[in-house]
Design a protein around this motif. Structure first.
Motif, short mmCIF file in Angstrom:
data_model
loop_
_atom_site.label_atom_id
_atom_site.label_comp_id
_atom_site.label_asym_id
_atom_site.label_seq_id
_atom_site.Cartn_x
_atom_site.Cartn_y
_atom_site.Cartn_z
N SER A 1 0.85 -1.19 0.00
CA SER A 1 0.00 0.00 0.00
C SER A 1 0.88 1.24 0.00
CB SER A 1 -0.94 0.02 1.22
OG SER A 1 -0.20 -0.02 2.43
N TYR A 2 0.38 2.26 -0.65
CA TYR A 2 1.14 3.49 -0.80
C TYR A 2 0.30 4.66 -0.29
CZ TYR A 2 4.07 0.58 -3.73
OH TYR A 2 4.89 -0.42 -4.19
N GLY A 3 0.99 5.71 0.15
CA GLY A 3 0.29 6.92 0.55
C GLY A 3 -0.38 6.79 1.90
N ASN A 4 -1.46 7.56 2.05
CA ASN A 4 -2.16 7.70 3.31
C ASN A 4 -3.65 7.57 3.05
OD1 ASN A 4 -3.23 9.20 5.82
ND2 ASN A 4 -1.03 9.08 6.20
N PHE A 5 -4.39 7.02 4.01
CA PHE A 5 -5.80 6.74 3.81
C PHE A 5 -6.71 7.69 4.58
CE2 PHE A 5 -3.54 3.10 2.45
CZ PHE A 5 -4.31 2.51 1.46
N THR A 6 -6.16 8.80 5.03
CA THR A 6 -6.93 9.76 5.81
C THR A 6 -7.23 11.01 4.99
OG1 THR A 6 -4.98 10.88 6.67
CG2 THR A 6 -5.78 8.98 7.90
N GLY A 7 -8.06 11.85 5.56
CA GLY A 7 -8.27 13.19 5.04
C GLY A 7 -8.02 14.19 6.16
N ASP A 8 -7.27 15.24 5.89
CA ASP A 8 -7.06 16.31 6.85
C ASP A 8 -8.35 17.10 6.95
OD1 ASP A 8 -6.41 18.78 8.11
OD2 ASP A 8 -4.32 18.57 7.50
N ASP A 9 -8.94 17.18 8.14
CA ASP A 9 -10.24 17.82 8.30
C ASP A 9 -10.25 19.27 7.83
OD1 ASP A 9 -11.06 15.44 9.29
OD2 ASP A 9 -11.46 16.12 11.34
N HIS A 10 -9.09 19.93 7.80
CA HIS A 10 -9.03 21.32 7.34
C HIS A 10 -8.96 21.43 5.83
CE1 HIS A 10 -8.60 22.61 11.45
NE2 HIS A 10 -7.50 21.90 11.62
N LEU A 11 -8.62 20.32 5.15
CA LEU A 11 -8.44 20.35 3.70
C LEU A 11 -9.59 19.70 2.95
CD1 LEU A 11 -4.64 19.38 3.53
CD2 LEU A 11 -5.65 21.67 3.47
N GLY A 12 -10.21 18.68 3.53
CA GLY A 12 -11.29 18.00 2.84
C GLY A 12 -11.26 16.51 3.10
N ASP A 13 -12.32 15.83 2.65
CA ASP A 13 -12.50 14.42 3.00
C ASP A 13 -11.38 13.52 2.49
OD1 ASP A 13 -14.78 15.14 4.24
OD2 ASP A 13 -16.16 14.27 2.79
N TYR A 14 -10.92 13.73 1.29
CA TYR A 14 -9.91 12.86 0.71
C TYR A 14 -8.67 13.65 0.31
CZ TYR A 14 -13.99 9.78 0.27
OH TYR A 14 -15.11 9.03 0.53
N LYS A 15 -8.29 14.63 1.15
CA LYS A 15 -7.15 15.49 0.84
C LYS A 15 -6.23 15.61 2.05
CE LYS A 15 -9.84 18.21 -2.48
NZ LYS A 15 -9.29 17.46 -3.64
N VAL A 16 -4.93 15.48 1.79
CA VAL A 16 -3.94 15.62 2.86
C VAL A 16 -2.75 16.41 2.34
CG1 VAL A 16 -4.53 13.49 4.07
CG2 VAL A 16 -2.85 13.42 2.23
N ASN A 17 -1.92 16.87 3.28
CA ASN A 17 -0.60 17.42 2.97
C ASN A 17 0.42 16.52 3.65
OD1 ASN A 17 -1.57 20.88 3.14
ND2 ASN A 17 -1.02 19.72 1.32
N LYS A 18 1.08 15.68 2.89
CA LYS A 18 2.17 14.85 3.41
C LYS A 18 3.44 15.23 2.66
CE LYS A 18 -0.14 12.53 6.46
NZ LYS A 18 0.21 12.56 7.89
N TYR A 19 4.56 15.23 3.40
CA TYR A 19 5.78 15.81 2.86
C TYR A 19 6.87 14.78 2.57
CZ TYR A 19 3.46 20.06 4.20
OH TYR A 19 2.53 21.08 4.29
N TYR A 20 6.65 13.54 2.98
CA TYR A 20 7.65 12.51 2.77
C TYR A 20 6.96 11.22 2.33
CZ TYR A 20 10.45 15.91 5.22
OH TYR A 20 11.08 17.09 5.56
#
Length: 835
Positions: free
Chosen positions: A312-331
């Motif tokens: 599996s790749y990436g992240n399965f969450t959503g940042d509540d400040h950005l939206g349901d299926y949106k995140v800011n990950k840096y690495y």
């Protein structure tokens, strides 16, 4: 329970013609010679022709479902347990291929899921919301493949469901027959077995797409090959991709302590590195092979091997400040879960007694990497911690962290049991069980910048924190159940399991002594390196033996109806904290009182089952992140809880063509004693702590007692994860369309709102998870041995909220909550063929 409508293969019909003709000629001519002459009714030929012209009336009825929930084969309607079965046909009809899929259709089953996508199952609301840390409590739900346990700490082994006979979900304590990790219930995945009677094979291909996501695909197949009249081999394989749907959107992050004056610009970005749309793809590949050896009529030996790798790749969450299926990950983030299980089952008879031996050895490895920059950013923002991260020249560095994980599991188990004849008035099952689990734990917290040598964990470049530990959990048990038919209507059953466990946790955890004196090299008591770690600062063992019991009384109203009452107990072993400065945690126990019924009506067209129960959960094992300090997970025994509930399931063959199935569960799960979050001097949980109470063993500062401002969760607090109501309903209509067998189907799953966390501070930050309803549709056609199915899942694009959390202690990271949502609307097609 399911019905299947399959056209008889034409070659079989033709093959029977010679035999049919021979029987007709032999018996028909004999009857013609012996029968006395009768006077012919002149209207008889016309009446006979009219009767033959009328279509045959096809009867609607439910199939008989056989289960092995009580360690012997029985009709599910005769088993006095709250059990739901998803058979092979139902799994195919609903397109259920993994844990998250089938969990939705088991009302008693709920689960929690983290940012990596892994799931932890719970039954009947027995959930405290623990975060599945690698040194945390053992699971409360046991998972079996056939006779072999595959339960592992840290999440369910998510086996791809193909060529599966059925999934059995047993709600309530199953501790007497299934042991420690079946405290609240048991999941059993029963595979199709090798069959020397006939060759069989099949395959399926599928493709899918997702709203706002990318494409997925699936390929799977099996072959059952007779080698001799007594030996067969069955080989199964699968390869699939689950679509990504979370967007890692471009963003920047500025650390307050890492500024231009210190030689840095204070800002990191994911632009041009890991920012990507639909970046949480999952690739799963696996195979299963089993050899069936029949030694005469009474003995069968079945060795097997199963393996699966999930990337599996990436992240399965959503940042509540950005939206349901949106995140800011840096690495970069990924997990590679690779496991193999070897098994051996020997079944036979000694006289009229059934003897079973089951062995399994599971080897599992999980390599992972996760972005931990939230932790670094919020501790820097709140506490200025970034000022303590510098390089060898003394200049401040990027304090962002990554978690590098390397987890290695083994699990070996042996079970030997004997069962008396099931048709006797007195019958019993008795057995011996031994299990050993090991977990080699490596968790390396690395900085993105070049960390100074005097801050690194010695021998580990750029590593600010290291967990390098070995965990061993060993269980032994003797168990048995006895049943006696007092009359044709009354049956009593008693059972017990005497168990002992011996658990050890040894190794290293913490910082360099130059960075902290509370954890790490400052606590070393044995300078010998441990698997590359600089020393040993943790070596603890807990042991205990005890006995749990079960009693059942069943009244058989008639051959199609029964009622039962059950009292049963379940348990989880105690264990050790990764933080060696915190005392071990105690076992917790679950006591269940249950009244249930199994009934069939309308000439086996309607089955209606249910159970009403109360469960008392004592000394709850609860893992949490302390509000300050290192953010190191701690496991405590919480207060006591009570769960009251009602479970119902229905299967109705309304007509030969129309089938309705459904289930629902209602729960009232809450604390009946306060959760204070600390123990007394003897290690017992404190369950009364009004404001001003002294906590004598504050885990964040062992040298400084803490005055608390009241319980972390008062009496009446609702337990997290499980809704008050969960239900599902499926309708399937089958019909003939020309020469094709066709169907249309609709299914709905409803999950009520859930509390996101147990303790006040976490709940205030994360709130309630909203209720949701998911609707799925399917349609398909079949002719001869091939079929095409079309699926529309989550038709109305419900963004189901599954869990919510922060990456570190709420006190620090609570301003940046994440929510794991169910997948958005998807559509797919599957072509399958059987031979």
């Amino acid at each position: 329970m399911n019905r299947s409508r399959q056209a008889a293969p034409r070659h079989r019909t033709l093959a029977r013609l010679p035999l049919t003709a021979a029987i007709y000629l032999a018996f028909g001519s004999a009857f013609a010679q012996e029968a006395p002459p009768t006077q012919q009714d002149p209207q008889a030929p016309a009446q006979e022709a009219q009767q033959q012209a009328q279509p045959t009336q096809r009867t609607a009825e439910l199939e008989t479902v056989t289960v092995t929930a009580q360690k012997r084969s029985e009709n599910v309607q005769k088993v006095p347990i709250s059990i739901q079965v998803l058979g092979e046909a139902k799994l195919k009809e609903l397109n259920l291929t993994d844990f998250n899929d089938y969990a939705a259709y088991v009302p008693a089953l709920s689960y929690d899921t983290g940012e990596g996508g892994g799931a932890v199952p719970y039954f009947r609301g027995v959930a405290s919301g623990e975060n599945s840390n690698h040194s945390g409590p053992q699971p409360s739900v046991g998972v079996y493949v056939d006779e072999q346990p595959v339960t592992t700490i840290g999440g369910v082994l998510d086996i791809h469901l193909y060529d599966i006979d059925r999934v059995e979900a047993l709600a309530g304590p199953q501790g007497t027959l299934f042991g420690a990790s079946s405290q609240a219930g048991t999941l059993r995945i029963i595979t199709r077995k090798p069959d020397p009677a006939a060759f069989a094979a099949g395959y399926a291909f599928g493709a899918s797409g997702m709203s706002g996501g990318d494409m997925g695909w699936l390929g799977e197949g099996y072959v059952n090959l007779p080698i001799t009249k007594d030996i067969a081999i069955r080989v199964v394989g699968w390869d699939k991709k689950d679509s990504g749907y979370v967007d890692n959107i471009p963003g920047t992050r500025t650390f307050p302590s890492w500024d231009a004056d210190s030689g840095g610009n204070g800002t990191i970005t994911n632009v041009g590195t890991v920012a990507e749309s639909n970046y949480n793809d999952i690739f799963t590949r696996g195979a299963r092979v089993a050899l069936g050896i029949h030694l005469g009529d009474n003995w069968t030996i079945t060795p097997g091997l199963m393996t699966q790798e999930t990337k599996s790749y990436g992240n399965f969450t959503g940042d509540d400040h950005l939206g349901d299926y949106k995140v800011n990950k840096y690495y970069p983030e990924f997990a590679d879960d690779d496991w193999t299980q070897a098994s051996l089952t020997v079944e036979g008879k000694i006289g009229n007694f059934d003897l079973t031996y089951a062995y399994a050895h599971l080897k599992r490895g999980i390599d992972s990497q996760f972005d931990y920059s939230d932790y670094a950013f919020w501790y820097d923002t709140v506490d200025g911690s970034g000022a303590y991260f510098y390089d060898d020249s003394g200049a401040l560095i990027n304090p962002s962290q990554l978690i590098i994980g390397d987890d290695r599991y083994t699990k070996s188990s042996h079970e030997l049991r004997i069962a008396s004849p099931s048709d006797e008035r007195f019958r019993f099952v008795a057995g011996l069980f031994w299990q050993k689990q090991t977990h080699d734990i490596l968790q390396r917290y690395m900085t993105a910048g070049d960390l100074a040598t005097d801050l690194e964990v010695p021998g580990w470049t750029d590593t600010i924190w290291l967990t390098q530990q070995g965990r061993r959990d060993e269980d032994k048990a003797i168990f048995g159940e006895m049943s006696y038919d007092f009359t044709d209507h009354w049956t009593g059953t008693v059972g017990a399991r005497h168990f002992s466990y011996d658990n050890n946790l040894r190794g290293f955890f913490g910082f360099n002594a130059n960075y902290s004196g509370n954890y790490g090299t400052a606590l070393c008591f044995l300078d010998t390196p441990f698997r590359g770690a600089p020393c040993v600062n943790l070596d603890n063992t807990v042991k205990k033996n005890d006995t749990i019991y079960r009693a059942n009384l069943t009244y058989k109203i008639d051959d199609t109806k029964l009622v039962y009452g059950t009292w049963s107990e379940g348990f989880r072993p105690g264990g050790l904290n990764r933080n060696g400065t915190v005392a071990p945690y105690l076992p917790d126990y679950l006591t269940n009182w249950e009244l249930g019924w199994k009934t069939t009506w309308m000439d086996n067209r309607l089955a209606f089952n249910g159970a009403i129960f109360q469960e008392d959960w004592d000394d709850i094992q609860y893992s949490f992140l302390p509000p300050s300090g290192s953010g190191l997970t701690v496991i405590r025994n919480a207060g006591n809880a009570r769960v009251r509930g009602l479970e119902l399931d229905l299967n109705w063959a309304a007509t030969y063509n129309f089938m309705v199935t459904g289930g629902m569960a209602f729960y009232d799960a809450k604390l009946v004693k306060e959760y204070c979050g600390f123990s007394d001097a003897q290690g017992n949980p404190v369950t009364s702590c009004p404001p001003g109470t002294l906590n004598p063993n504050d885990p964040n500062d062992p040298d400084d007692d803490e005055i608390v401002d009241g319980p972390q969760a008062p009496v009446g607090t609702r337990l997290p994860v499980t809704p008050r109501y969960k239900g599902n309903l499926t309708g399937r209509y089958s019909f003939d369309f020309g020469e094709y067998e066709s169907y249309v189907q609709g299914a709905m799953v409803y999950v009520g709102d859930r509390r996101s966390a147990l303790i006040r501070e976490d709940f205030d930050a994360f709130g309630t998870l909203d209720a949701y309803a998911q609707v799925d549709f399917a349609a398909g056609i079949r002719r001869d041995n091939w079929s095409i199915d079309f699926f529309l899942k989550n038709a109305f694009d419900e963004h189901a909220e599954l869990s919510r959390f922060a990456q570190c202690a709420t006190f620090e990271c609570g301003n940046q909550p994440y929510t794991v949502h169910g997948a958005p609307r998807s559509f797919g097609v599957r072509f399958s063929q059987d031979f």
